[in-house]
Motif scaffolding. Structure first.
Motif, short mmCIF file in Angstrom:
data_model
loop_
_atom_site.label_atom_id
_atom_site.label_comp_id
_atom_site.label_asym_id
_atom_site.label_seq_id
_atom_site.Cartn_x
_atom_site.Cartn_y
_atom_site.Cartn_z
N UNK A 160 12.90 3.24 -18.88
CA UNK A 160 12.68 2.05 -18.03
C UNK A 160 12.13 2.28 -16.63
N UNK A 161 11.92 3.57 -16.27
CA UNK A 161 11.25 4.09 -15.28
C UNK A 161 9.55 3.67 -15.14
N UNK A 162 9.26 3.66 -16.57
CA UNK A 162 7.94 3.32 -16.63
C UNK A 162 7.70 1.73 -16.26
N UNK A 214 0.86 -1.27 0.08
CA UNK A 214 0.14 -0.10 -0.17
C UNK A 214 0.66 1.23 0.04
N UNK A 215 1.99 1.39 0.60
CA UNK A 215 2.73 2.31 0.91
C UNK A 215 3.47 2.83 -0.45
N UNK A 216 3.46 1.82 -1.18
CA UNK A 216 4.25 1.99 -2.47
C UNK A 216 3.41 2.52 -3.75
N UNK A 217 2.07 2.61 -3.54
CA UNK A 217 1.01 2.93 -4.51
C UNK A 217 1.17 4.42 -5.03
N UNK A 218 1.74 5.36 -4.28
CA UNK A 218 1.77 6.50 -4.46
C UNK A 218 3.01 7.23 -4.90
N UNK A 219 3.20 7.80 -5.90
CA UNK A 219 4.56 8.53 -6.33
C UNK A 219 4.21 9.76 -6.92
N UNK A 220 4.67 10.86 -6.31
CA UNK A 220 4.46 12.18 -6.78
C UNK A 220 5.12 12.39 -8.10
N UNK A 221 6.26 11.77 -8.32
CA UNK A 221 6.95 11.82 -9.68
C UNK A 221 6.17 11.23 -10.83
N UNK A 222 5.73 10.10 -10.39
CA UNK A 222 4.54 9.37 -11.55
C UNK A 222 3.54 10.34 -11.75
N UNK A 223 3.01 10.88 -10.92
CA UNK A 223 1.86 11.77 -11.10
C UNK A 223 2.10 12.92 -11.91
N UNK A 271 2.59 2.70 -9.67
CA UNK A 271 2.38 4.13 -9.42
C UNK A 271 1.79 5.05 -10.38
N UNK A 272 2.26 4.72 -11.85
CA UNK A 272 1.62 5.31 -12.89
C UNK A 272 0.19 4.96 -13.38
N UNK A 273 -0.18 3.71 -12.82
CA UNK A 273 -1.52 3.39 -13.23
C UNK A 273 -2.35 4.07 -12.16
N UNK A 274 -2.08 4.20 -10.89
CA UNK A 274 -2.79 4.78 -9.73
C UNK A 274 -3.01 6.30 -10.17
N UNK A 275 -1.76 6.99 -10.45
CA UNK A 275 -1.79 8.23 -10.76
C UNK A 275 -2.96 8.59 -11.93
#
Length: 607
Positions: free
Chosen positions: A311-313, A241-250, A319-323
């Protein structure tokens, strides 16, 4: 006419042989009676064609050739006719709309000494061309959705022209009166309250889909990232759960969408007209999707050349999917709020049920725009579709990095090229989407927003993601067979869709004169030759073959890379079932004849 006509002949024969085995039929074949037009209280002179004992319905015909099936309580004997002048079925439709829209205006018009004559232009032109005038049948892939429908008077109103004739024969007065009548009829039709048919399980189904769709995408993303993606190995949830969010991905997702917005608004490409709305208006769309794709490819290549690590994707896929999901929710909320200020004629028929959850899911406003920027059209073809190719390319780079390869594997190359061709073809023929159900009938809500921004880019890329950790060797014969399958599927898909779209845009095109059709009482015709004479959904057949070619490079070790194939089969079965029931309701006996003429739905019989 087809099966329905055959049933009608049998029922008539039974009536003539005697009444001991058949119930008494009040009206006989050939009787002139008064039939009530559906959705109104108006009765007009019709002729009885036959009686179906099974359905207890009379098939009647109006003076303009329109056939309808009526119940016995909707028919009166000719002696019960009123002083209202006899009109065609088209007149009934127009009169019903005008009567319900403004009774006072109707009464005032009745005092005028003029004759109203309604002429169905399609039928008139058809007689002049000896039946060569064609109209395409309704969009066959109408997703699942679903049925957004107009009221019967409204549908018929759009097919007729009003012509007023005065005794003085003043040509200018006639033209002015005709324009006024047409304008009033269009306004009445647009303002008429629609009959809403709830699909996707109705109001309770909306709650289910709002919860299930995000959860299912999350499950697939977690599953494909496991070393063992078998169904028995359920992915852990709480520790992640803690890895779902990433501001950079958003930020990455927001920048990608803004980049596509910029390409969309550039004055490059053709301005295409959409199909007529209920109000008669035709919106304009900037169809420069292929240009946007080419520029996006050049920009991505330049970024990689400058050292950008795509490869970041792959490493931040979750995180990209959650964003993207959060953006789709925010967009859907904005669309629902702004729809409260939209005029009645701007709302989609299927998304105005009055239930908040259902309307939020289906979408209330048909064509939400910010000035000339069409939100639905943009999301349908740009960020998610081109993003699909971007993610595939990034996953190919990730495979090279993880496996220590100088070039992607043959399986990865096939998946990338096959899906790139599919997207490029869609953007090259971008104008064709203007005739689809999504653009013509569906409102823009969570269903389409989530599908465009989340479902497409993060579930259609599962084959490429799977191959990053599990490259599958392919022999030359296997490569040749898969490529051949893809090309055959693409050929069927493109040729059948081009034939359908050309027929829809201009049914009287001389190049389409060889196509055979079945006329219907709605004024449209059903294609029964060319690709559409082989099976009812040749484009579905091509799509299925291409989907198979996408999955075969992944092998048969796990079920996950076959997800798209399984999902697509379920989707097409649902669409076909929905289309069958809707078209039978709309076209009646003509649809039964169509089913006899083209008996195979998706897979043709091979002799």
């Amino acid at each position: 006419m087809g099966l329905c006509g055959q049933a009608g002949r049998h029922s008539s024969a039974g009536t003539e042989l005697g009444s001991t085995k058949m119930p008494t039929v009040k009206y006989q074949r050939g009787d002139m009676v008064m039939g009530r037009w559906p959705g109104s209280s108006l009765y007009y002179e019709v002729k009885v064609l036959h009686f179906d004992a099974k359905s207890q319905l009379y098939t009647v015909i109006y003076k303009d050739g329109t056939e309808l099936e009526l119940k016995e309580q909707d028919i009166k004997s000719a002696a019960a006719r009123t002083t209202r002048p006899s009109c065609t079925a088209a007149a009934v439709a127009a009169a019903a709309i005008t009567e319900s829209a403004s009774p006072s205006r109707r009464d005032a018009k009745l005092k005028d000494s003029f004759e109203v004559r309604l002429i169905p232009p399609e039928q008139t032109k058809a007689s002049e061309n000896n039946g060569n005038k064609k109209h395409e049948k309704k969009e066959d892939n109408e997703p699942a959705n679903k049925v957004n429908e107009k009221s019967e008077p409204e549908k018929n109103q759009s097919r007729y022209n009003l012509r007023r004739r005065k005794d003085d024969g003043d040509g200018k007065a006639e033209a002015k009166a005709e324009q006024l009548e047409e304008k009033e009829a269009k306004m009445a039709a647009a303002a008429a309250p629609p009959s809403v048919s709830l699909d996707f399980g109705g109001k309770l189904g909306a709650y289910f889909w709002l919860l299930f769709l995000p959860a299912w995408v999350l499950f697939l993303v977690l599953k494909v990232n496991q070393e063992d993606p078998s169904l028995a190995n359920f992915p852990p949830l709480w520790p992640l759960l803690e890895s779902f969010w990433d501001a950079k991905a958003l930020g990455f997702v927001v920048l990608w969408i803004l980049f596509q917005v910029l390409l969309y608004i550039l004055p490059v490409g053709k301005l295409s007209e959409g199909m007529p709305l209920r109000s008669g208006e035709r919106l304009k769309y900037r169809t420069n999707g292929f240009f946007a794709m080419v520029v996006s490819c050049v920009a991505v290549a330049a970024a990689v050349q400058q050292g950008a690590d795509l490869t970041y994707i792959h490493s931040h896929f979750l995180q990209l999917a959650v964003s993207s999901f959060l953006i789709s929710v925010l967009l859907s909320s904005y669309l629902y709020v702004r729809s409260g200020r939209a005029a009645a004629e701007q709302l989609a028929l299927g998304g105005s049920s009055g239930n908040v959850a259902y309307d939020f899911f289906k979408g209330r406003e048909l064509n939400p725009r910010i000035k000339y920027f069409d939100l639905k059209f943009f999301c349908e073809m740009r960020p998610g579709l081109i993003g699909w190719c971007l993610i595939n390319f990034a996953l190919a780079l990730a495979e090279m990095k993880r496996q220590g390869l100088e070039a992607p594997s043959h399986a990865m190359i096939l998946v990338n090229l096959f899906q790139l061709l599919y997207v490029a073809d869609g953007l090259w023929n971008e104008e064709a989407i203007l005739t689809t159900m999504d653009l013509m009938h569906d409102g823009f809500g969570f269903m389409l927003a989530f599908g465009d921004l989340v479902w497409v880019p993060f579930t259609y890329t599962l084959q490429a993601y799977y191959l990053v950790s599990r490259p599958t060797p392919l022999s030359p014969p296997a490569l040749a067979a898969i490529v051949t399958l893809k090309l055959v599927g693409f050929y069927i898909f493109r040729k059948s869709n081009s034939e359908k779209n050309a027929f829809r845009r201009n049914p009287s095109d001389p190049q389409l004169s060889h196509l055979k059709t079945i006329p219907t009482a709605t004024g449209r015709s059903l294609l029964v030759s060319g690709w559409w004479g082989v099976v009812r959904h040749p484009n579905y057949l091509g799509d299925l073959l291409m989907a198979l070619a996408w999955s075969l490079p992944c092998g048969f070790s796990h079920l996950l890379p076959w997800y798209y194939m399984i999902y697509f089969i379920i989707l097409l079965v649902h669409r076909d079932s929905r289309d069958m029931s809707e078209c039978r309701r709309k076209y009646g006996s003509a649809w039964d004849e169509y089913c006899r003429t083209v008996p195979y739905r998706i897979i043709p019989r091979v002799y």
